[in-house]
Scaffold this active site. Structure first.
Site, PDB file in Angstrom:
ATOM      1  N   HIS A  71       0.848  -1.197   0.000  1.00 37.23           N
ATOM      2  CA  HIS A  71       0.000   0.000   0.000  1.00 37.23           C
ATOM      3  C   HIS A  71       0.874   1.234   0.000  1.00 37.23           C
ATOM      4  O   HIS A  71       1.952   1.236   0.599  1.00 37.23           O
ATOM      5  CB  HIS A  71      -0.925   0.013   1.227  1.00 37.23           C
TER       6      HIS A  71
ATOM      7  N   GLU B 272      -7.938  -5.348  -0.441  1.00 40.35           N
ATOM      8  CA  GLU B 272      -8.338  -6.242  -1.521  1.00 40.35           C
ATOM      9  C   GLU B 272      -8.039  -7.721  -1.279  1.00 40.35           C
ATOM     10  O   GLU B 272      -8.592  -8.583  -1.942  1.00 40.35           O
ATOM     11  CB  GLU B 272      -7.607  -5.815  -2.807  1.00 40.35           C
TER      12      GLU B 272
HETATM   13  C1  LIG Z   1      -8.117  -0.440  -2.890  1.00 40.59           C
HETATM   14  C2  LIG Z   1      -6.722  -0.387  -3.295  1.00 40.59           C
HETATM   15  O1  LIG Z   1      -6.430   0.224  -4.279  1.00 40.59           O
HETATM   16  S1  LIG Z   1      -5.564  -1.134  -2.334  1.00 40.59           S
HETATM   17  C3  LIG Z   1      -4.216  -1.479  -3.460  1.00 40.59           C
HETATM   18  C4  LIG Z   1      -4.578  -2.574  -4.403  1.00 40.59           C
HETATM   19  N1  LIG Z   1      -3.482  -2.943  -5.297  1.00 40.59           N
HETATM   20  C5  LIG Z   1      -2.771  -4.084  -5.150  1.00 40.59           C
HETATM   21  O2  LIG Z   1      -2.994  -4.877  -4.239  1.00 40.59           O
HETATM   22  C6  LIG Z   1      -1.747  -4.367  -6.210  1.00 40.59           C
HETATM   23  C7  LIG Z   1      -0.445  -4.878  -5.610  1.00 40.59           C
HETATM   24  N2  LIG Z   1       0.238  -3.798  -4.894  1.00 40.59           N
HETATM   25  C8  LIG Z   1       0.952  -2.849  -5.560  1.00 40.59           C
HETATM   26  O3  LIG Z   1       1.085  -2.877  -6.776  1.00 40.59           O
HETATM   27  C9  LIG Z   1       1.562  -1.710  -4.744  1.00 40.59           C
HETATM   28  O4  LIG Z   1       1.858  -2.135  -3.452  1.00 40.59           O
HETATM   29  C10 LIG Z   1       0.627  -0.476  -4.694  1.00 40.59           C
HETATM   30  C11 LIG Z   1       0.172  -0.067  -6.092  1.00 40.59           C
HETATM   31  C12 LIG Z   1      -0.609  -0.783  -3.843  1.00 40.59           C
HETATM   32  C13 LIG Z   1       1.374   0.681  -4.031  1.00 40.59           C
HETATM   33  O5  LIG Z   1       2.377   1.092  -4.915  1.00 40.59           O
HETATM   34  P1  LIG Z   1       3.590   2.042  -4.498  1.00 40.59           P
HETATM   35  O6  LIG Z   1       3.231   2.861  -3.322  1.00 40.59           O
HETATM   36  O7  LIG Z   1       4.023   2.759  -5.712  1.00 40.59           O
HETATM   37  O8  LIG Z   1       4.675   1.012  -4.003  1.00 40.59           O
HETATM   38  P2  LIG Z   1       5.878   0.426  -4.838  1.00 40.59           P
HETATM   39  O9  LIG Z   1       5.354  -0.282  -6.053  1.00 40.59           O
HETATM   40  O10 LIG Z   1       6.892   1.499  -5.047  1.00 40.59           O
HETATM   41  O11 LIG Z   1       6.415  -0.642  -3.806  1.00 40.59           O
HETATM   42  C14 LIG Z   1       7.579  -0.529  -2.993  1.00 40.59           C
HETATM   43  C15 LIG Z   1       8.369  -1.827  -3.093  1.00 40.59           C
HETATM   44  O12 LIG Z   1       7.554  -2.909  -2.688  1.00 40.59           O
HETATM   45  C16 LIG Z   1       7.365  -3.844  -3.756  1.00 40.59           C
HETATM   46  N3  LIG Z   1       5.947  -4.240  -3.757  1.00 40.59           N
HETATM   47  C17 LIG Z   1       4.896  -3.442  -3.518  1.00 40.59           C
HETATM   48  N4  LIG Z   1       3.762  -4.144  -3.598  1.00 40.59           N
HETATM   49  C18 LIG Z   1       4.119  -5.412  -3.897  1.00 40.59           C
HETATM   50  C19 LIG Z   1       3.381  -6.587  -4.116  1.00 40.59           C
HETATM   51  N5  LIG Z   1       2.055  -6.587  -4.043  1.00 40.59           N
HETATM   52  N6  LIG Z   1       4.047  -7.707  -4.438  1.00 40.59           N
HETATM   53  C20 LIG Z   1       5.393  -7.720  -4.514  1.00 40.59           C
HETATM   54  N7  LIG Z   1       6.148  -6.610  -4.307  1.00 40.59           N
HETATM   55  C21 LIG Z   1       5.518  -5.479  -4.003  1.00 40.59           C
HETATM   56  C22 LIG Z   1       7.691  -3.061  -5.005  1.00 40.59           C
HETATM   57  O13 LIG Z   1       8.090  -3.906  -6.058  1.00 40.59           O
HETATM   58  C23 LIG Z   1       8.812  -2.178  -4.506  1.00 40.59           C
HETATM   59  O14 LIG Z   1       9.973  -2.969  -4.383  1.00 40.59           O
HETATM   60  P3  LIG Z   1      11.449  -2.345  -4.598  1.00 40.59           P
HETATM   61  O15 LIG Z   1      11.648  -1.394  -3.462  1.00 40.59           O
HETATM   62  O16 LIG Z   1      12.341  -3.532  -4.556  1.00 40.59           O
HETATM   63  O17 LIG Z   1      11.397  -1.652  -5.922  1.00 40.59           O
HETATM   64  O1  LIG Z   2      -5.626   4.556  -0.784  1.00 36.78           O
HETATM   65  C1  LIG Z   2      -5.229   3.932  -1.780  1.00 36.78           C
HETATM   66  O2  LIG Z   2      -4.234   4.265  -2.468  1.00 36.78           O
HETATM   67  C2  LIG Z   2      -5.934   2.707  -2.218  1.00 36.78           C
HETATM   68  C3  LIG Z   2      -6.938   2.200  -1.252  1.00 36.78           C
HETATM   69  O3  LIG Z   2      -6.619   1.529  -0.297  1.00 36.78           O
HETATM   70  C4  LIG Z   2      -8.339   2.574  -1.454  1.00 36.78           C
HETATM   71  O4  LIG Z   2      -8.631   3.319  -2.402  1.00 36.78           O
HETATM   72  O5  LIG Z   2      -9.184   2.130  -0.670  1.00 36.78           O
END
Ligand SMILES: CC(=O)SCCNC(=O)CCNC(=O)[C@H](O)C(C)(C)COP(=O)(O)OP(=O)(O)OC[C@H]1O[C@@H](n2cnc3c(N)ncnc32)[C@H](O)[C@@H]1OP(=O)(O)O
Ligand SMILES: O=C([O-])CC(=O)C(=O)O
Length: 377
Positions: A262, A318
């Site tokens: 997140h 999620e």
């Molecule tokens: C309601 C919602 O929207 S909740 C979010 C739903 N989305 C997901 O579950 C998709 C999976 N998660 C992700 O893609 C990300 O964690 C996000 C989009 C939620 C947040 O993205 P950001 O804040 O940009 O985090 P970012 O992608 O920079 O992650 C930081 C590090 O953790 C890693 N990481 C983050 N999430 C994950 C994951 N789900 N699986 C594996 N590695 C991950 C990244 O690869 C990165 O690694 P690095 O430092 O080696 O490059």
């Molecule tokens: O806050 C975010 O980036 C994503 C999330 O958890 C939501 O929209 O509920």
């Protein structure tokens, strides 16, 4: 400072772009509040009460709650022409989120006779929101090739939602679990879809256009559609014993484990814990219990294998949600649309807030293309 010397805030991480009084995401402590109230307490209320808090800023008294539930019931019925058009559109077989996004602004057509006394733009947005459950049920019926179920008599949001989808009376437990899950999804600071709604609103486009655009953002797998993908991932893993190997492979190949991580939370997302508890209440069938076991094993393996990462990565909203929805009879293709049915009220709250003190949202970019040059042909 010239644009080229300014730091670039990729993904706008940590950039404050405005104020909000709708929700507070305390990412360090793992707490979430809607207008000052902790979600743990709000999740015990009726959906319409918390929806009122989000959109209008206060918890309604008994009379106002009845007024709002009556409004949602009357406004929520799809006019026959609209229902027929939607049914035709849905039969093309696109993902429900694509169909819903395309029809969203038009859901305000042929307005109901009821009103909540708001501006025309806000009323239109509320009609769109009220009609999303029936629109989802129409898309579902069209894809199943069966007629729509009769419009339920229940004024209670969760009861009507599940009955619209299945045509059967849900149990009180199913209604309360569904409403709690929907309450947990109402708002979440400046997440991507909400920010999208605010960008569109900042151009003074109609509120209904802001909702449609927000729906497009929610459809992305890094945001709302992670719910369907997390469940599909659990199906792919299949057995709890395979979780460690699966996570190791994801981390080795750069594949994201859906429902994990997140932008804001540095500890577990409080909604994830609550959604997991809701899943435990409704997952009775062996296949749902197994999915929950698989997800728990992936969760555990992910924590263990990402211990060394610079950022703490934990389950988000999620990750476990799909088990709740599946156990309530919501097919996985309808997870994100069901998320939208709740979040739409958060989007409306932000549309209202953005309009109150608007300035067009227009960030800058550092240009890296060819320098100015003469045309030679
Ligand atoms: C309601 C919602 O929207 S909740 C979010 C739903 N989305 C997901 O579950 C998709 C999976 N998660 C992700 O893609 C990300 O964690 C996000 C989009 C939620 C947040 O993205 P950001 O804040 O940009 O985090 P970012 O992608 O920079 O992650 C930081 C590090 O953790 C890693 N990481 C983050 N999430 C994950 C994951 N789900 N699986 C594996 N590695 C991950 C990244 O690869 C990165 O690694 P690095 O430092 O080696 O490059
Ligand atoms: O806050 C975010 O980036 C994503 C999330 O958890 C939501 O929209 O509920």
């Amino acid at each position: 400072m010239s644009e080229s010397l300014q730091p670039i805030h990729k993904g706008l991480e940590g950039v404050l772009v405005d104020t909000t009084s709708v929700s507070l995401v305390d990412g360090g402590a793992g707490r979430l509040y809607y207008r000052g109230y902790a979600v743990e307490e709000l999740a015990r209320k009726r959906f319409a009460e918390v929806m009122h808090l989000i959109v209008f800023g206060t918890l309604p008294d008994a009379d106002r709650l009845q007024e709002v539930e009556d409004y949602l019931w009357v406004a929520g019925r799809l006019p026959p022409d609209l229902s027929a058009s939607l049914r035709q559109l849905a039969r093309h077989g696109e993902h429900p989120m694509a169909t819903l996004q395309s029809i969203a602004p038009l859901l305000a057509l042929d307005p109901p006779t009821v009103s909540l006394g708001r501006s025309q733009q806000e009323e239109e947005a509320l009609v769109v929101a009220a009609r999303i459950p029936a629109a989802i049920a129409t898309i579902h019926a069209a894809l199943q090739d069966h007629p729509e179920h009769p419009y339920p008599a229940s004024r209670r949001y969760g009861e009507r939602y599940l009955q619209l989808l299945h045509g059967r009376q849900p149990s009180p437990i199913e209604v309360s679990v569904f409403e709690s899950a929907q309450i947990l999804q109402l708002d979440h600071g400046f997440n991507a879809s909400t920010f999208t709604a605010r960008v569109v609103t900042s151009t003074l486009a109609p509120a209904t256009s802001a909702l449609a655009a927000a729906m497009g953002a929610l459809y992305g797998p890094l945001h709302g559609a992670a719910d369907q993908q997390a469940l599909e991932m659990a199906l792919e893993v299949g057995e709890p014993e395979r979780a460690r190997e699966f996570v190791a492979q994801c981390l080795a190949t750069g594949r994201k484990v859906m429902g994990m991580g997140h932008r804001e939370y540095r500890v577990v997302d409080p909604r994830s814990r609550m959604i997991r508890a809701l899943a435990q209440q409704v997952a009775h069938r062996p296949e749902h219990v197994k999915l929950l076991d698989v997800l728990s094993a992936v969760d555990e393996a992910f924590i263990e294998q990402t211990r060394e990462k610079r950022r703490t990565l934990r389950a988000n909203l999620e990750f476990y949600k799909g088990v709740v929805y599946l156990a309530l009879g919501i097919p996985k293709e309808f997870f994100t649309a069901s998320f939208a049915a709740s979040r739409v009220f958060g989007w409306i709250a932000h549309v209202i807030e953005q309009r109150q003190d608007n300035r067009i949202i227009r960030p800058a970019a550092h240009y890296v293309g060819p320098p100015p040059r003469a045309m030679t042909q």
